[in-house]
Design an enzyme around this catalytic site. Structure first.
Site, mmCIF file in Angstrom:
data_model
loop_
_atom_site.group_PDB
_atom_site.id
_atom_site.type_symbol
_atom_site.label_atom_id
_atom_site.label_comp_id
_atom_site.label_asym_id
_atom_site.label_seq_id
_atom_site.Cartn_x
_atom_site.Cartn_y
_atom_site.Cartn_z
ATOM 1 N N CYS A 114 33.740 146.207 -51.022
ATOM 2 C CA CYS A 114 33.558 147.653 -50.768
ATOM 3 C C CYS A 114 32.422 148.134 -51.542
ATOM 4 O O CYS A 114 31.644 149.067 -51.221
ATOM 5 C CB CYS A 114 34.767 148.630 -51.028
ATOM 6 S SG CYS A 114 35.983 148.137 -49.969
ATOM 7 N N HIS A 252 31.942 155.913 -51.861
ATOM 8 C CA HIS A 252 32.636 154.909 -50.791
ATOM 9 C C HIS A 252 33.741 155.541 -50.135
ATOM 10 O O HIS A 252 34.440 156.494 -51.018
ATOM 11 C CB HIS A 252 32.920 153.737 -51.625
ATOM 12 C CG HIS A 252 34.082 152.832 -50.934
ATOM 13 N ND1 HIS A 252 33.845 152.444 -49.921
ATOM 14 C CD2 HIS A 252 35.209 152.408 -51.500
ATOM 15 C CE1 HIS A 252 34.913 151.576 -49.345
ATOM 16 N NE2 HIS A 252 35.615 151.457 -50.343
ATOM 17 N N ASN A 282 38.712 153.386 -44.457
ATOM 18 C CA ASN A 282 37.888 152.400 -45.341
ATOM 19 C C ASN A 282 37.121 151.259 -44.618
ATOM 20 O O ASN A 282 37.938 150.374 -44.129
ATOM 21 C CB ASN A 282 38.822 151.982 -46.341
ATOM 22 C CG ASN A 282 38.069 151.134 -47.604
ATOM 23 O OD1 ASN A 282 36.937 150.646 -47.313
ATOM 24 N ND2 ASN A 282 38.470 150.868 -48.774
HETATM 25 N N1 COA Z 1 53.445 154.898 -44.607
HETATM 26 C C1 COA Z 1 54.490 155.269 -45.224
HETATM 27 N N2 COA Z 1 54.962 155.062 -46.492
HETATM 28 C C2 COA Z 1 54.108 154.100 -46.972
HETATM 29 C C3 COA Z 1 52.938 153.485 -46.781
HETATM 30 C C4 COA Z 1 52.804 153.960 -45.312
HETATM 31 N N3 COA Z 1 51.739 153.268 -44.649
HETATM 32 N N4 COA Z 1 52.477 152.685 -47.570
HETATM 33 C C5 COA Z 1 53.170 152.707 -48.504
HETATM 34 N N5 COA Z 1 54.287 153.620 -48.294
HETATM 35 C C6 COA Z 1 55.249 153.833 -49.088
HETATM 36 C C7 COA Z 1 55.635 153.053 -50.417
HETATM 37 O O1 COA Z 1 56.552 151.965 -50.030
HETATM 38 C C8 COA Z 1 56.413 153.911 -51.482
HETATM 39 O O2 COA Z 1 57.502 153.837 -51.224
HETATM 40 P P1 COA Z 1 58.729 154.003 -52.427
HETATM 41 O O3 COA Z 1 58.637 155.089 -52.945
HETATM 42 O O4 COA Z 1 60.013 154.107 -51.401
HETATM 43 O O5 COA Z 1 58.745 152.725 -52.892
HETATM 44 C C9 COA Z 1 55.758 155.262 -51.389
HETATM 45 O O6 COA Z 1 55.017 155.108 -49.940
HETATM 46 C C10 COA Z 1 54.672 155.514 -52.281
HETATM 47 O O7 COA Z 1 53.651 154.225 -52.321
HETATM 48 P P2 COA Z 1 52.627 154.280 -53.560
HETATM 49 O O8 COA Z 1 51.997 152.973 -53.407
HETATM 50 O O9 COA Z 1 52.926 154.968 -54.824
HETATM 51 O O10 COA Z 1 51.664 155.441 -52.852
HETATM 52 P P3 COA Z 1 50.202 155.853 -53.242
HETATM 53 O O11 COA Z 1 50.423 157.334 -53.352
HETATM 54 O O12 COA Z 1 49.925 155.152 -54.514
HETATM 55 O O13 COA Z 1 49.394 155.570 -52.042
HETATM 56 C C11 COA Z 1 47.905 154.111 -51.185
HETATM 57 C C12 COA Z 1 49.492 154.168 -51.593
HETATM 58 C C13 COA Z 1 47.668 152.791 -50.835
HETATM 59 C C14 COA Z 1 47.219 155.032 -50.195
HETATM 60 C C15 COA Z 1 46.967 154.169 -52.575
HETATM 61 O O14 COA Z 1 47.340 153.713 -53.649
HETATM 62 C C16 COA Z 1 45.441 153.843 -52.484
HETATM 63 O O15 COA Z 1 44.681 154.585 -52.024
HETATM 64 N N6 COA Z 1 45.160 152.893 -53.409
HETATM 65 C C17 COA Z 1 43.548 152.483 -53.398
HETATM 66 C C18 COA Z 1 43.539 151.666 -52.130
HETATM 67 C C19 COA Z 1 41.953 151.524 -52.073
HETATM 68 O O16 COA Z 1 41.178 152.239 -51.994
HETATM 69 N N7 COA Z 1 41.640 150.089 -51.709
HETATM 70 C C20 COA Z 1 40.380 149.559 -51.480
HETATM 71 C C21 COA Z 1 39.562 149.902 -52.832
HETATM 72 S S1 COA Z 1 38.052 149.436 -52.125
#
Ligand code: COA
Length: 325
Positions: A114, A252, A282
């Site tokens: 990215c 980004h 993304n």
């Molecule tokens: N739909 C519904 N629920 C989802 C889900 C989806 N698509 N994906 C995950 N969940 C659930 C999880 O299983 C978790 O459930 P639980 O509490 O029962 O265990 C809950 O949602 C919270 O998950 P969590 O990972 O803590 O959520 P978050 O607020 O951190 O958001 C992301 C998840 C992936 C959106 C976030 O962590 C993120 O954006 N990370 C960076 C990703 C990124 O930018 N990557 C590329 C970098 S270049």
């Protein structure tokens, strides 16, 4: 006299096919509300099976070359950032070169996931500012959908396909002011595709299918917020600038919450931040030039304004470019 590299044209391309949050509700256990609230994404564009990264890159490149008032034959360097090349070789940069009927100039790919476009722009700037090239085409292009497991809700709601490009030319006036590139391979497994050409895809111990993106989202999120905050300070300090000197943040486009956190770090109101993540998710290396092109074409970004471009991605890699548009 110092030679600067100045952006003289931008272009971008999104494939026509759209995948909405509602569409994803019928594919995995998710909801439109969860995706909006946690990521800010409303939809993403997905390449047709016959469309490759080169197809997307070519469209964005032609638009950037047109916007610069140049012909493909004026280009004397092509640097293309991608994680999803058409072929193992030749590089996608060479494939784009062939499409544009350009012959002889250097053309190569850069892989920094990215952060790829930030890396590619920084590399091309070195060529231009040392006189090794005068008119470079810099592209970020991805068909990230090809390395996504569409049954994994943790990752499939986040990514999309697209391409963005810029033309940079030698100039007596700035121009790119500085670029800052970093990586730390210690974080390999927080965000990766386990399989590959040399390692192969036969690894029964890998969690999930080794063809696809694996991510520990929470940890990546924390790292991204902290790292991008630090790179803002590093960039401003290197240029002896204040936060208020930056007219536009072009980040980004991974998650609106990461973008908000970086804007807060800059004390920047969100109307000075280019946000397109809602429209395409993304798109990895394509995301910064897609956002840049959007704000240039709709007239928000004006000549002479100071832009801070930044990225964070697998590796981990991260970086920034500060420029006068
Ligand atoms: N739909 C519904 N629920 C989802 C889900 C989806 N698509 N994906 C995950 N969940 C659930 C999880 O299983 C978790 O459930 P639980 O509490 O029962 O265990 C809950 O949602 C919270 O998950 P969590 O990972 O803590 O959520 P978050 O607020 O951190 O958001 C992301 C998840 C992936 C959106 C976030 O962590 C993120 O954006 N990370 C960076 C990703 C990124 O930018 N990557 C590329 C970098 S270049």
């Amino acid at each position: 006299m110092k030679i600067f590299a100045r952006i003289t044209g931008t272009g971008s391309y999104l494939p026509e096919k759209v995948l909405t949050n509602k569409d994803l509700e019928s594919m995995v256990d998710t909801s439109d509300q969860w995706i909006r609230e946690r990521t800010g994404i409303l939809k993403r564009h997905i390449a047709e099976t016959y469309q490759t990264t080169c197809d997307l890159a070519e469209q964005a490149a032609r638009r950037a070359i047109d916007a610069a008032g140049k012909r493909p034959q004026d280009i004397d360097l092509i640097v293309l950032a991608t994680t999803t090349p058409d072929k193992i070789f030749p590089s996608t940069a060479c494939l784009v070169q062939q499409r544009l009927d350009i012959h002889g100039c250097a053309a190569f790919d850069v892989q920094a996931v990215c952060t790829g476009f930030i890396y590619a722009l920084s590399v091309a700037e070195k060529f231009v500012s040392t006189g090794a090239a005068r008119c470079a085409l810099v592209i970020g292009a991805e068909t990230f959908s090809r390395i996504i497991d569409w049954t994994d809700r943790d990752t499939c709601v986040l990514f999309g396909d697209g391409a963005g490009a810029v033309v940079i030319e030698a100039s007596e006036v700035p121009g790119i002011l500085s670029s800052h590139l970093h990586a730390d391979g210690a974080y390999e497994t927080l965000l990766h595709v386990p399989g590959g050409v040399s390692r192969g895809y036969n690894m029964p111990d890998a969690e999930g299918d080794p063809h696809y993106t694996r991510m520990r989202g929470n940890e990546v999120f924390r790292m991204a917020v902290n790292t991008l905050g630090r790179i803002v300070d590093e960039t401003l300090h290197a240029n002896d600038m204040k936060k208020s000197d930056v007219d536009w943040l072009v980040p980004h486009q991974a998650n609106i919450r990461i973008i908000n956190a970086t804007a807060r770090k800059l004390n920047m109101s969100m109307d000075k931040v280019v946000v397109t993540v809602d429209q395409h998710g993304n798109t990895s290396a394509a995301s910064v030039p897609l956002a840049l092109d959007t704000a240039v074409r709709d007239g928000r970004i004006r000549p002479g304004e100071v832009l801070l471009l930044e990225g964070f991605g697998g590796g981990f890699t991260w970086g920034s470019v500060l420029l006068k548009f």
